[in-house]
Motif scaffolding. Structure first.
Motif, PDB file in Angstrom:
ATOM      1  N   GLY A  87      -2.668  12.058   0.540  1.00  0.00           N
ATOM      2  CA  GLY A  87      -2.963  11.890  -0.873  1.00  0.00           C
ATOM      3  C   GLY A  87      -3.907  10.729  -1.098  1.00  0.00           C
ATOM      4  O   GLY A  87      -4.761  10.462  -0.268  1.00  0.00           O
ATOM      5  N   PHE A  88      -3.699  10.046  -2.219  1.00  0.00           N
ATOM      6  CA  PHE A  88      -4.580   8.946  -2.593  1.00  0.00           C
ATOM      7  C   PHE A  88      -4.008   7.617  -2.120  1.00  0.00           C
ATOM      8  O   PHE A  88      -2.822   7.357  -2.314  1.00  0.00           O
ATOM      9  N   LEU A  89      -4.869   6.793  -1.567  1.00  0.00           N
ATOM     10  CA  LEU A  89      -4.431   5.462  -1.171  1.00  0.00           C
ATOM     11  C   LEU A  89      -4.411   4.553  -2.400  1.00  0.00           C
ATOM     12  O   LEU A  89      -5.413   4.454  -3.112  1.00  0.00           O
ATOM     13  N   VAL A  90      -3.284   3.912  -2.644  1.00  0.00           N
ATOM     14  CA  VAL A  90      -3.183   2.984  -3.781  1.00  0.00           C
ATOM     15  C   VAL A  90      -2.522   1.674  -3.347  1.00  0.00           C
ATOM     16  O   VAL A  90      -1.889   1.606  -2.290  1.00  0.00           O
TER      17      VAL A  90
ATOM     18  N   ALA B 157       0.852  -1.200   0.000  1.00  0.00           N
ATOM     19  CA  ALA B 157       0.000   0.000   0.000  1.00  0.00           C
ATOM     20  C   ALA B 157       0.877   1.234   0.000  1.00  0.00           C
ATOM     21  O   ALA B 157       1.998   1.212   0.512  1.00  0.00           O
ATOM     22  N   ASP B 158       0.363   2.307  -0.600  1.00  0.00           N
ATOM     23  CA  ASP B 158       1.142   3.542  -0.665  1.00  0.00           C
ATOM     24  C   ASP B 158       0.179   4.727  -0.695  1.00  0.00           C
ATOM     25  O   ASP B 158      -1.011   4.571  -0.981  1.00  0.00           O
ATOM     26  N   VAL B 159       0.728   5.916  -0.394  1.00  0.00           N
ATOM     27  CA  VAL B 159      -0.045   7.149  -0.509  1.00  0.00           C
ATOM     28  C   VAL B 159       0.647   7.981  -1.582  1.00  0.00           C
ATOM     29  O   VAL B 159       1.851   8.220  -1.498  1.00  0.00           O
ATOM     30  N   VAL B 160      -0.123   8.376  -2.610  1.00  0.00           N
ATOM     31  CA  VAL B 160       0.505   9.054  -3.755  1.00  0.00           C
ATOM     32  C   VAL B 160      -0.206  10.363  -4.079  1.00  0.00           C
ATOM     33  O   VAL B 160      -1.336  10.598  -3.644  1.00  0.00           O
ATOM     34  N   ASP B 161       0.482  11.208  -4.861  1.00  0.00           N
ATOM     35  CA  ASP B 161      -0.128  12.460  -5.324  1.00  0.00           C
ATOM     36  C   ASP B 161      -0.847  12.229  -6.653  1.00  0.00           C
ATOM     37  O   ASP B 161      -0.906  11.098  -7.144  1.00  0.00           O
ATOM     38  N   GLU B 162      -1.369  13.306  -7.245  1.00  0.00           N
ATOM     39  CA  GLU B 162      -2.103  13.215  -8.520  1.00  0.00           C
ATOM     40  C   GLU B 162      -1.325  12.464  -9.590  1.00  0.00           C
ATOM     41  O   GLU B 162      -1.908  11.821 -10.441  1.00  0.00           O
ATOM     42  N   ALA B 163       0.006  12.607  -9.545  1.00  0.00           N
ATOM     43  CA  ALA B 163       0.828  12.002 -10.591  1.00  0.00           C
ATOM     44  C   ALA B 163       1.175  10.555 -10.279  1.00  0.00           C
ATOM     45  O   ALA B 163       1.849   9.890 -11.063  1.00  0.00           O
ATOM     46  N   GLY B 164       0.719  10.068  -9.118  1.00  0.00           N
ATOM     47  CA  GLY B 164       1.017   8.684  -8.766  1.00  0.00           C
ATOM     48  C   GLY B 164       2.368   8.510  -8.090  1.00  0.00           C
ATOM     49  O   GLY B 164       2.862   7.403  -7.951  1.00  0.00           O
TER      50      GLY B 164
ATOM     51  N   ALA C 201      -5.738   9.162   2.176  1.00  0.00           N
ATOM     52  CA  ALA C 201      -5.008   8.666   3.347  1.00  0.00           C
ATOM     53  C   ALA C 201      -3.778   9.520   3.584  1.00  0.00           C
ATOM     54  O   ALA C 201      -3.351  10.289   2.718  1.00  0.00           O
ATOM     55  N   ARG C 202      -3.244   9.382   4.740  1.00  0.00           N
ATOM     56  CA  ARG C 202      -2.063  10.090   5.130  1.00  0.00           C
ATOM     57  C   ARG C 202      -1.172   9.110   5.870  1.00  0.00           C
ATOM     58  O   ARG C 202      -1.689   8.197   6.518  1.00  0.00           O
ATOM     59  N   ARG C 203       0.129   9.273   5.693  1.00  0.00           N
ATOM     60  CA  ARG C 203       1.033   8.356   6.389  1.00  0.00           C
ATOM     61  C   ARG C 203       1.905   9.169   7.328  1.00  0.00           C
ATOM     62  O   ARG C 203       2.445  10.199   6.912  1.00  0.00           O
ATOM     63  N   ASP C 204       2.050   8.742   8.558  1.00  0.00           N
ATOM     64  CA  ASP C 204       2.831   9.542   9.507  1.00  0.00           C
ATOM     65  C   ASP C 204       4.297   9.102   9.506  1.00  0.00           C
ATOM     66  O   ASP C 204       4.706   8.220   8.744  1.00  0.00           O
ATOM     67  N   GLU C 205       5.048   9.729  10.383  1.00  0.00           N
ATOM     68  CA  GLU C 205       6.496   9.478  10.408  1.00  0.00           C
ATOM     69  C   GLU C 205       6.845   8.037  10.752  1.00  0.00           C
ATOM     70  O   GLU C 205       7.919   7.551  10.438  1.00  0.00           O
ATOM     71  N   ASN C 206       5.923   7.337  11.429  1.00  0.00           N
ATOM     72  CA  ASN C 206       6.182   5.928  11.742  1.00  0.00           C
ATOM     73  C   ASN C 206       5.683   4.983  10.653  1.00  0.00           C
ATOM     74  O   ASN C 206       5.659   3.770  10.841  1.00  0.00           O
ATOM     75  N   GLY C 207       5.223   5.579   9.536  1.00  0.00           N
ATOM     76  CA  GLY C 207       4.712   4.727   8.461  1.00  0.00           C
ATOM     77  C   GLY C 207       3.287   4.247   8.705  1.00  0.00           C
ATOM     78  O   GLY C 207       2.802   3.376   7.982  1.00  0.00           O
ATOM     79  N   TYR C 208       2.627   4.792   9.705  1.00  0.00           N
ATOM     80  CA  TYR C 208       1.240   4.394   9.968  1.00  0.00           C
ATOM     81  C   TYR C 208       0.300   5.105   8.999  1.00  0.00           C
ATOM     82  O   TYR C 208       0.475   6.287   8.710  1.00  0.00           O
ATOM     83  N   PHE C 209      -0.720   4.374   8.550  1.00  0.00           N
ATOM     84  CA  PHE C 209      -1.726   4.939   7.645  1.00  0.00           C
ATOM     85  C   PHE C 209      -2.900   5.480   8.457  1.00  0.00           C
ATOM     86  O   PHE C 209      -3.364   4.841   9.394  1.00  0.00           O
ATOM     87  N   TRP C 210      -3.371   6.668   8.022  1.00  0.00           N
ATOM     88  CA  TRP C 210      -4.568   7.280   8.607  1.00  0.00           C
ATOM     89  C   TRP C 210      -5.560   7.457   7.475  1.00  0.00           C
ATOM     90  O   TRP C 210      -5.321   8.232   6.544  1.00  0.00           O
ATOM     91  N   LEU C 211      -6.641   6.742   7.533  1.00  0.00           N
ATOM     92  CA  LEU C 211      -7.638   6.806   6.469  1.00  0.00           C
ATOM     93  C   LEU C 211      -8.496   8.043   6.669  1.00  0.00           C
ATOM     94  O   LEU C 211      -8.976   8.296   7.770  1.00  0.00           O
TER      95      LEU C 211
END
Ligand code: 6R9
Length: 678
Positions: free
Chosen positions: A490-493, A474-481, A532-542
């Motif tokens: 950004g976007f959860l992918v 899983a990753d969090v990306v911007d408009e450009a992916g 989603a957003r990912r914090d400094e510990n790599g945790y995902f926040w939906l």
């Protein structure tokens, strides 16, 4: 609906690990409610006994995800082995290519050769208080017989069968019987109308419908057979040849049966053969179609196949829920939803677990029904949805305090982002501060858990689903992916195929490609539709569906965050937040708020709530409007429907309301909103 997102979309939010909120320099005033510093590591005792406790699993799975999944697939019974673990021709994946197995044999036959045969597979509690226990041997026998009955009605491998039942053991039996003979089931939630049922039957081309005379809900009978008759009237479902009817709710003599079409379940069983051999199924043969509504357009028939689906359902059941042989496991979802497929039926039965199944409402006959059930059966693992948790918060703690909940050892959440205060309430009042909470992010399309803590390894933070399950990219990306750096939103992918992924949309592969795989061009990223957003510990926040994100004076603001800030106030039980058109700001924040029992809905409180949000998140997030409401519009699976609230706030005619649990809620709100403005 087109997401209203600016290019270079980021959530202007920040967190610190030090405990002091710092507003991000480029967005004055906004401090994220995601500034969550509470951390809940598992107890040493939990970790020691956990099914998985070695943090190294994450790295090992990431280094070779196919080997990781193959190891899990190896825990299933295969009739013949696969040749290739995964064939990936984007956007189509095949898993365990060439392997043969049968899903019902994996959920039943392999357990009845050991001591498990006498273990409870399903403990059923009916709403009126009746109960039934089926051991693995019982369930195996009933599935064999019903599979034989299906064959007797001419159902063969590849045929579609629609199941429209209450939450009763026959629902699981019907699903497993289809799986046994290779028929593709499509379960339609019993709360859906005859019209919705008809649409799904016709899209799937089902030959058979399985229903019941009715099911119990809040002391009343939901007349399923009547709705089914409406769906089938005037030959409007031409593919349906037969209807099987379970006698659940009343005197069978009072149920109108259409001759040569309708058959009582219990009568069919009298004549059915005792044994039905499991069909040899390819790993990629379809197991089921499940319709998911999405915000626009006709429902999508999500297609799941066999080997990969069961592999991931088993892996996540055993690791996320840490299930042990002696657990009594209760997932409150209806079998009409994917959660009921993967975590009431397939995952836990493949694991040989004891599954509790409850038919009715949480507040019937009293608001302590769930706690009474947990005490009665000694439930140890409990999995429910934020909407239920917020209802319990609203009702107050006195209902829980009447019961001994000390059997609980692990809690789960699914369906929506869980507000940090709802998480804390769950932790304190249900878990007795003694149970890890697994907040599991996934979708009908993903088949199984994708982002969730492993409870023996990962320290949890209230409101975060934490880390991707091992083997999930899983990753969090911007408009450009492109991946956004830690702290950004950004976007959860999903970057790599996974075993339980949907294979296509039934009879609409084009829509499959467009909906899930086209957003980032040829990057081959699966777009989940969530922010989603990912914090400094790599945790995902939906952060909720990207369609719901607000754009206020140039700032992307997550509805979820403003809702959580409201729920953080001691008077608030639940909130739904939307952006409504505003001349100057572009959008203004409007909030619909449900207060806790006994709290008065005053304009002073509304003012206080606005200030509370401004203080927690910054003035830019301060709601312009607060409207109190006893109920919020929700889908039948309990998700807040913000689209309709936007229609209300902008004075438009209401859009499609057919997926609402209770359409009167939104009509009432519309009236109230209009009069409050005037
Ligand atoms: C399993 C299920 C999927 C959508 C998903 C997301 C939301 C589900 C969540 C969650 C935040 C969680 N969602 N679980 N959001 N945290 N733990 O609910 O499937 O009905 O297909 O819904 O639900 O928005 O995209 P489905």
């Amino acid at each position: 609906m087109t997401p209203r997102l600016r290019p270079g979309y980021t959530f202007r939010m920040t967190t610190t690990t030090s405990g002091t909120p710092t507003p991000p320099a480029e967005s004055p005033g906004i401090v994220s409610s995601l500034n969550e510093t509470r951390l809940f590591p598992p107890s040493a005792a939990f970790t020691t006994a956990a099914n998985v406790s070695d943090p190294g699993v994450y790295e090992r799975a990431a280094a070779d995800p196919q080997a990781f999944w193959a190891e899990w697939a190896g825990k299933l019974d295969w009739i013949s082995p696969w040749r290739t673990v995964c064939e990936w021709t984007p956007p189509h994946a095949k898993w365990f290519v060439g392997g043969k197995l049968n899903i019902s044999a994996n959920c039943l036959d392999r357990h009845i050769t050991s001591a498990r045969r006498n273990k409870a597979a399903i403990i059923f509690e009916g709403e009126p208080g009746d109960s039934r226990v089926l051991t693995y041997q019982d369930l195996w026998r009933e599935v064999n017989q019903f599979a034989g009955a299906l064959k007797g009605l001419g159902i063969r491998k590849g045929d579609r069968v629609t199941i429209y039942l209450p939450m009763i053991p026959e629902a699981a039996i019907a699903m497993l019987a289809c799986a046994r003979i290779g028929a593709i089931h499509t379960v339609v939630f019993g709360g859906f109308s005859g019209d919705s049922l008809r649409e799904r039957i016709n899209d799937s081309g089902s030959r058979l419908l399985i229903t019941a005379d009715g099911g119990w809900r809040r002391g009343n009978v939901v007349p399923l057979k009547q709705a089914a008759d409406e769906a089938l009237a005037n030959n409007s479902c031409p593919t349906i040849e037969n209807v099987v009817v379970v006698n659940r709710a009343g005197d069978p003599r009072h149920v109108p049966m259409t001759e040569d079409r309708d058959h009582w379940w219990h009568r069919l069983l009298e004549h059915a053969p005792r044994l039905t051999a499991p069909e040899v199924m390819d790993a990629e043969d379809p197991l089921y179609i499940l319709y998911t509504s999405g915000s626009t357009g006709k429902p999508k028939g999500i297609l799941h196949t066999s080997g990969g689906y069961l592999t991931q359902a088993l892996a996540t059941t055993q690791w996320t829920f840490d299930l042990k042989d002696e657990d009594v496991y209760w997932c409150t979802a209806d079998v009409g939803w994917v959660t009921g497929h993967s975590y009431v039926v397939y995952g836990p039965l493949a694991a040989g677990a004891t599954v509790l199944m409850y038919e009715g409402a949480p507040d019937w006959p009293q608001r302590d029904r769930f706690w009474q059930i947990i005490e009665k059966y000694g439930v140890s693992v409990f999995y429910t949805a934020p909407t239920a948790i917020r209802a319990f918060m609203k009702w107050g703690t006195e209902h829980l305090e009447k019961h001994d909940l000390s059997s609980l050892r692990l809690l789960g959440s699914v369906g929506e982002p869980i507000n940090p205060e709802a998480w804390m309430w769950y932790h304190r009042h249900v878990g007795g501060e003694n149970c890890p909470i697994v907040d599991t992010w996934w979708q009908t399309e993903t088949g199984s858990h994708m982002i969730t803590p492993l409870p023996g390894i990962v320290a949890t933070k209230p409101g975060s689903a934490t880390r991707p399950f091992p083997g999930i990219a899983a990753d969090v990306v911007d408009e450009a992916g492109e991946s956004v750096p830690p702290g950004g939103g950004g976007f959860l992918v999903l970057r790599k195929p996974w075993p339980g992924m949907l294979r296509t949309i039934w009879q609409d592969d084009d829509r499959y490609q467009k909906t899930y795989w086209s957003k980032f061009g040829d990057k081959n990223l699966y777009f989940a539709g969530d922010g989603a957003r990912r914090d400094e510990n790599g945790y995902f926040w939906l952060l909720g569906r990207v369609d719901d994100v607000m754009l206020v004076a140039g700032h992307n603001i997550s509805t979820m965050e403003v809702e959580s800030a409201l729920v953080d106030h001691p008077s608030v039980a639940e909130a739904a937040v939307i952006g409504r058109t505003h001349e100057i700001k572009g959008q203004a924040v409007a909030a619909f708020v449900t207060v806790k029992e006994g709290i008065r809905q005053t304009s002073e409180l509304a003012g206080e709530l606005k200030d509370h949000v401004a203080k927690k998140l910054g003035v830019i997030c301060r709601p312009d409007d607060i409207l109190f409401s006893a109920e919020l519009p929700k889908t039948r699976s309990g998700k807040i429907m913000r689209r309709l609230l936007r229609d209300i706030a902008e004075g438009r005619a209401l859009g499609d309301t057919t997926t609402l649990a209770d359409p009167s809620v939104v009509a009432g709100l519309k009236e109230k909103y209009e009069s409050s403005e005037g």
